[in-house]
Design a protein around this motif. Structure first.
Motif, mmCIF file in Angstrom:
data_model
loop_
_atom_site.group_PDB
_atom_site.id
_atom_site.type_symbol
_atom_site.label_atom_id
_atom_site.label_comp_id
_atom_site.label_asym_id
_atom_site.label_seq_id
_atom_site.Cartn_x
_atom_site.Cartn_y
_atom_site.Cartn_z
ATOM 1 N N TYR A 43 0.852 -1.187 0.000
ATOM 2 C CA TYR A 43 0.000 0.000 0.000
ATOM 3 C C TYR A 43 0.888 1.237 0.000
ATOM 4 N N GLN A 69 -2.679 3.950 -3.367
ATOM 5 C CA GLN A 69 -2.474 2.862 -4.320
ATOM 6 C C GLN A 69 -2.231 1.549 -3.598
ATOM 7 N N ASP A 71 -0.698 -2.302 -4.564
ATOM 8 C CA ASP A 71 -0.007 -3.152 -5.531
ATOM 9 C C ASP A 71 -0.224 -4.598 -5.102
ATOM 10 N N PHE A 79 2.683 -6.924 -10.628
ATOM 11 C CA PHE A 79 1.635 -6.532 -9.698
ATOM 12 C C PHE A 79 0.452 -5.934 -10.457
ATOM 13 N N THR A 81 -2.244 -3.044 -10.069
ATOM 14 C CA THR A 81 -2.349 -1.826 -9.263
ATOM 15 C C THR A 81 -3.777 -1.308 -9.259
ATOM 16 N N ASN A 83 -5.569 2.373 -8.042
ATOM 17 C CA ASN A 83 -5.170 3.715 -7.639
ATOM 18 C C ASN A 83 -6.373 4.647 -7.674
ATOM 19 N N LYS A 115 1.975 -3.233 -12.917
ATOM 20 C CA LYS A 115 3.317 -2.721 -12.600
ATOM 21 C C LYS A 115 4.267 -3.903 -12.710
ATOM 22 N N GLN A 125 4.939 0.863 -15.517
ATOM 23 C CA GLN A 125 3.557 0.704 -15.054
ATOM 24 C C GLN A 125 2.617 1.332 -16.059
ATOM 25 N N GLU A 127 -1.655 2.245 -16.386
ATOM 26 C CA GLU A 127 -2.974 2.226 -15.743
ATOM 27 C C GLU A 127 -4.000 2.900 -16.638
ATOM 28 N N ASP A 166 8.319 5.144 -3.160
ATOM 29 C CA ASP A 166 7.999 4.862 -4.556
ATOM 30 C C ASP A 166 7.961 6.202 -5.289
#
Length: 197
Positions: A43, A69, A71, A79, A81, A83, A115, A125, A127, A166
């Motif tokens: 997280y 977010q 993961d 992963f 994700t 978000n 990701k 990544q 999205e 991150d």
């Protein structure tokens, strides 16, 4: 009312995805870092900022916001994700000396994606999802929701046994909020710096 229902439905759907993915995963150890929960989920809470690009920069200066977010591990170094966040994009004042003040754009983007850690701590990544325009009444748009997509690259490095930083750079863009106006697309180059646990 309609937007509240859409937002709630998306949040419930993403939460269901997160919980079902968690239920299907066993304790996962990745080669990237050891900072994961017992279920392998990571997280993070982050600060987002950006600079408008393309025609959008004609009326807007910069944006700032925040995001949450999760993961969810699905394979080695890969992963899913989920978000959700908030972005305030600041409009320019007295554009070109005309006395016109462009209203801020207030967005609530909700995205899901993948990701992948190419090498330890370095990831790519992608999205996509929906971006809700929270202040539609400030514009002449006929839509309050648009498709949003965001490719990103970043680094993730541990700061302790149970936390990490991150940091990523992304391009984020939406489709039009007004059917008849190409300038109603939102696009920017942004950064996200997040604390993960």
């Amino acid at each position: 009312m309609k937007n509240s229902f859409k937002i709630s439905a998306l949040i419930v759907a993403f939460a269901g995805l997160a919980f079902s993915a968690k239920a299907q995963t066993t304790t996962t150890t990745t080669t990237t870092t050891s900072t994961t929960t017992p279920g392998g989920i990571r997280y993070s809470i982050g600060v987002d900022a950006g600079i408008p690009t393309g025609n959008f920069k004609n009326g807007y200066k910069w944006n700032i916001g925040g995001s949450l977010q999760a993961d969810i591990p699905v394979a080695s170094q890969l992963f899913v994700t989920v978000n959700a966040g908030y972005n305030n994009i600041f409009g320019k004042k007295d554009v070109a000396g005309t006395g016109v003040n462009v209203p801020n754009v207030q967005l609530l983007p909700v995205k899901a994606g993948l990701k992948y850690f190419v090498i330890p701590n370095f990831y790519v990544q992608g999205e996509a999802g929906a971006a809700f325009l929270l202040n539609k009444s400030d514009f002449y748009n006929d839509k309050s929701t648009a498709f949003v997509y965001a490719p990103q690259i970043g680094v993730q490095f541990p700061v302790s046994a149970s936390s990490f930083i991150d940091a990523g750079v992304r391009y984020e863009a939406t489709t039009k909020y007004s059917s008849n106006f190409d300038g109603s697309k939102v696009n920017f180059v942004g950064i996200r710096v997040a604390y993960g646990f």
